[in-house]
Design a protein around this motif. Structure first.
Motif, short mmCIF file in Angstrom:
data_model
loop_
_atom_site.label_atom_id
_atom_site.label_comp_id
_atom_site.label_asym_id
_atom_site.label_seq_id
_atom_site.Cartn_x
_atom_site.Cartn_y
_atom_site.Cartn_z
N PRO A 155 0.65 -1.33 0.06
CA PRO A 155 0.03 -0.19 0.14
C PRO A 155 0.92 1.18 -0.02
CG PRO A 155 0.03 -0.85 2.22
CD PRO A 155 0.57 -1.93 1.13
N SER A 156 0.20 2.34 -0.27
CA SER A 156 0.87 3.65 -0.17
C SER A 156 1.40 3.90 1.17
CB SER A 156 0.03 4.81 -0.83
OG SER A 156 0.33 5.93 -0.64
N ARG A 211 2.71 2.20 -4.16
CA ARG A 211 1.46 2.87 -3.87
C ARG A 211 0.20 1.57 -4.38
NH1 ARG A 211 1.81 9.28 -4.95
NH2 ARG A 211 -0.49 8.89 -4.32
N GLY A 212 -0.99 1.91 -4.04
CA GLY A 212 -1.89 0.84 -4.24
C GLY A 212 -2.80 1.44 -5.48
N ARG A 213 -3.22 0.54 -6.23
CA ARG A 213 -4.09 0.62 -7.51
C ARG A 213 -5.26 1.14 -7.23
NH1 ARG A 213 -2.80 -3.81 -12.28
NH2 ARG A 213 -0.80 -3.58 -12.25
N GLY A 214 -6.01 1.02 -6.05
CA GLY A 214 -7.19 1.34 -5.37
C GLY A 214 -7.17 2.70 -4.69
N GLU A 215 -6.03 3.55 -4.82
CA GLU A 215 -6.03 4.70 -4.13
C GLU A 215 -7.04 5.46 -4.68
OE1 GLU A 215 -2.67 8.00 -3.45
OE2 GLU A 215 -1.93 6.01 -4.04
N PRO A 216 -7.71 6.14 -3.89
CA PRO A 216 -8.71 7.16 -4.46
C PRO A 216 -8.34 8.59 -4.45
CG PRO A 216 -9.07 6.97 -2.05
CD PRO A 216 -7.99 5.80 -2.50
N TRP A 226 0.88 0.47 -10.78
CA TRP A 226 0.35 1.47 -11.59
C TRP A 226 -1.23 1.98 -11.21
CZ3 TRP A 226 -2.99 -0.16 -14.99
CH2 TRP A 226 -3.00 -1.53 -15.48
N HIS A 227 -1.56 3.06 -11.26
CA HIS A 227 -2.95 3.28 -11.14
C HIS A 227 -3.74 3.64 -12.29
CE1 HIS A 227 -6.35 5.42 -9.51
NE2 HIS A 227 -6.21 5.11 -8.31
N PRO A 228 -4.52 2.56 -12.91
CA PRO A 228 -5.25 2.99 -14.12
C PRO A 228 -5.94 4.45 -14.21
CG PRO A 228 -6.17 1.00 -13.14
CD PRO A 228 -5.41 1.70 -12.03
N HIS A 229 -6.66 4.83 -13.43
CA HIS A 229 -7.08 6.28 -13.57
C HIS A 229 -5.90 7.24 -13.77
CE1 HIS A 229 -9.13 10.13 -12.87
NE2 HIS A 229 -10.43 9.29 -13.16
N VAL A 233 -14.15 8.80 -24.39
CA VAL A 233 -14.35 7.49 -23.60
C VAL A 233 -13.48 7.19 -22.36
CG1 VAL A 233 -14.74 6.14 -25.73
CG2 VAL A 233 -12.68 6.27 -24.90
N PRO A 234 -14.15 6.91 -21.35
CA PRO A 234 -13.51 6.61 -19.89
C PRO A 234 -12.46 5.28 -20.13
CG PRO A 234 -15.80 5.73 -19.71
CD PRO A 234 -15.57 6.47 -21.19
N ILE A 235 -11.32 5.58 -20.68
CA ILE A 235 -10.29 4.51 -20.99
C ILE A 235 -9.92 3.86 -19.76
CG2 ILE A 235 -8.51 5.80 -21.30
CD1 ILE A 235 -9.69 2.80 -23.27
N HIS A 236 -9.85 4.44 -18.67
CA HIS A 236 -9.10 4.16 -17.33
C HIS A 236 -10.03 2.67 -16.98
CE1 HIS A 236 -12.37 6.60 -15.70
NE2 HIS A 236 -12.61 5.41 -14.68
N GLY A 237 -11.38 2.47 -17.56
CA GLY A 237 -11.98 1.32 -16.98
C GLY A 237 -11.48 -0.11 -17.93
N HIS A 238 -10.77 0.24 -18.90
CA HIS A 238 -10.42 -0.87 -19.72
C HIS A 238 -9.01 -1.37 -19.32
CE1 HIS A 238 -9.44 -3.05 -23.60
NE2 HIS A 238 -8.36 -2.13 -23.62
N LEU A 239 -8.29 -0.46 -18.60
CA LEU A 239 -7.12 -0.93 -18.19
C LEU A 239 -7.20 -1.93 -17.06
CD1 LEU A 239 -5.20 2.55 -18.84
CD2 LEU A 239 -5.58 0.82 -20.43
N ARG A 240 -7.67 -3.16 -17.13
CA ARG A 240 -7.62 -3.86 -16.22
C ARG A 240 -6.43 -4.72 -15.97
NH1 ARG A 240 -12.53 -3.91 -18.96
NH2 ARG A 240 -11.86 -5.72 -20.23
#
Length: 414
Positions: A3-4, A27-32, A213-216, A275-282
């Motif tokens: 985690p971060s 850091r975490g990929r789920g970091e808000p 890495w963080h998708p968003h 397009v919200p491409i970050h949702g594609h980077l899974r």
């Protein structure tokens, strides 16, 4: 995945100053709420200097009738710029702790890109890559230092990944010396071999462990750099308008170029950010393909601006090439941009064959516009704008009738 290492929250009413040196941990990929930092924005701004310099030299080469040689050198130099930027961006997405040492090393990388930019004219005109290699070496050695620092605080597979990155980057930097010490005929082969080796470094390094890495954040970083590159095209369209005011005899030719250039860049922006491409980077596989493909997206976007300047110079009689060649300098990179953005972005959010065909059909029509003489740029801009309009219309008609996943995916207005 670690985690971060963000500092603990401050007590109410007690401001806390971050320590100047902190552990460089993943850091975490789920970091808000992960967004680009001011340092990253400054980094991008300095990189655009090198992009602009490469574009200027491409304009000179094409305008003087040396398109083949100019495009080759542009592809080589843009790869160095893009690859150094991309490596920093993915590392920062995974490890940025924004302490003093991290900032200093990043500023060293910025100094490297400025050295590289200063060597671009000699690389184009005299095939002298010494300054380019030196600037690239500064950037890449700074990147090695970042990876070694990350390895010093990591354990197990994460540490192995960081050390593989550091070793791979060092090995590649030695290989790039071929551009300096080998004769000119061999340099094209050195470039091809070293591109393959560079692209393989992340694939090998992350074979057993993927960096955090963080998708968003990654999607935002690429989007910001795309905006900067498209800004070069806006600048070229501005040059056309300025020239139209100064060259009254060519007013009827320059204004369509300016209008077409603006339509192209406005449409290019709309299409990319539809397009919200970050949702594609899974997964890392999807992310690698998407990230590598952006070499073509960014290079073609920058080349559109260079093409507009070539079209302007041809219109006022300052370029040693035909109207057809000047038109192709705009239409071909525009078509390539449309096709690549469709392949990387838009096709993942299309519902139905009609929506899927909008951008490929538009790319084909833009190529056909090449043969329209001085109206080619304006016609290409109109085609790009019509592609956006058609996509918006098709999406508006399809979305209310879709349900579930299909309705959610049919959100692209292009």
């Amino acid at each position: 995945m670690t985690p971060s290492s963000a500092p603990p929250p401050a007590s109410a009413g007690v401001p806390q100053t971050p320590r100047p040196l902190r552990r460089l941990t993943a850091r975490g990929r789920g970091e808000p709420h992960r967004v680009a930092t001011p340092l990253e924005l400054f980094f991008d701004l300095c990189f655009v200097v090198a992009v602009a310099q490469a574009g200027v030299e491409l304009v000179h080469a094409v305008a003087e009738g040396h398109a083949g040689n100019g495009i080759l050198h542009y592809a080589m130099l843009f790869f160095a710029i893009w690859w150094a930027w991309m490596n920093f961006s993915w590392f920062a997405s995974a490890y940025d702790n924004d302490d003093a040492l991290y900032r200093i090393v990043t500023l060293v990388q910025i100094a490297g890109v400025l050295v590289l930019a200063s060597g671009i004219p000699r690389a184009f005109e005299h095939h002298d890559y010494l300054a380019v290699w030196l600037g690239y070496a500064i950037m890449r050695l700074a990147m090695v230092a970042q990876w070694l620092r990350a390895a010093s605080t990591a354990e197990g597979a994460e540490r192995t990944t960081a050390l593989r990155y550091a070793g791979g980057v060092l090995l590649c930097q030695v290989g790039w010396l071929g551009l300096v010490v080998l004769p000119a005929p061999a340099r094209s082969w050195v470039f091809l071999v070293m591109v393959i080796v560079e692209l393989c470094v992340p694939l090998c390094a992350e074979r057993h462990h993927s960096t955090a890495w963080h998708p968003h954040h990654i999607a935002e970083r690429y989007g910001l750099f795309t905006i900067i590159v498209l800004g070069e095209t806006i600048a070229a369209a501005t040059v056309a308008v300025k020239s139209a005011g100064a060259e009254h005899s060519a007013l009827g030719t320059l204004l369509p170029i300016a209008a077409g250039g603006l339509l192209i860049v406005f449409s290019a922006w709309w299409i990319y950010f539809a397009v919200p491409i970050h949702g594609h980077l899974r997964s890392s596989r999807e992310a690698f393909l998407w990230g590598y493909g952006h070499y073509v997206v960014l290079a073609s976007a920058a080349a559109i601006g260079a093409g507009l300047e070539v079209a302007v110079e041809e219109a006022v009689g300052k370029a040693h090439l035909s109207t057809l060649s000047a038109s192709a300098a705009v239409t071909l990179p525009t078509a390539l941009y449309l096709l690549t953005v469709w392949a990387l972005h838009a096709r993942h959010f299309k519902a139905g064959i009609a929506q899927q065909l909008v951008l490929p059909a538009a790319a084909l029509l833009v190529i056909c516009c090449t043969f329209l003489g001085h109206w080619a740029v304006l016609a290409a801009g109109i085609v790009a704008a019509l592609a956006v309009t058609t996509g918006v219309t098709l999406t508006a008609r399809a979305t209310p009738h879709g349900t579930g996943r299909k309705a959610r995916r049919a959100t692209s207005p292009t």
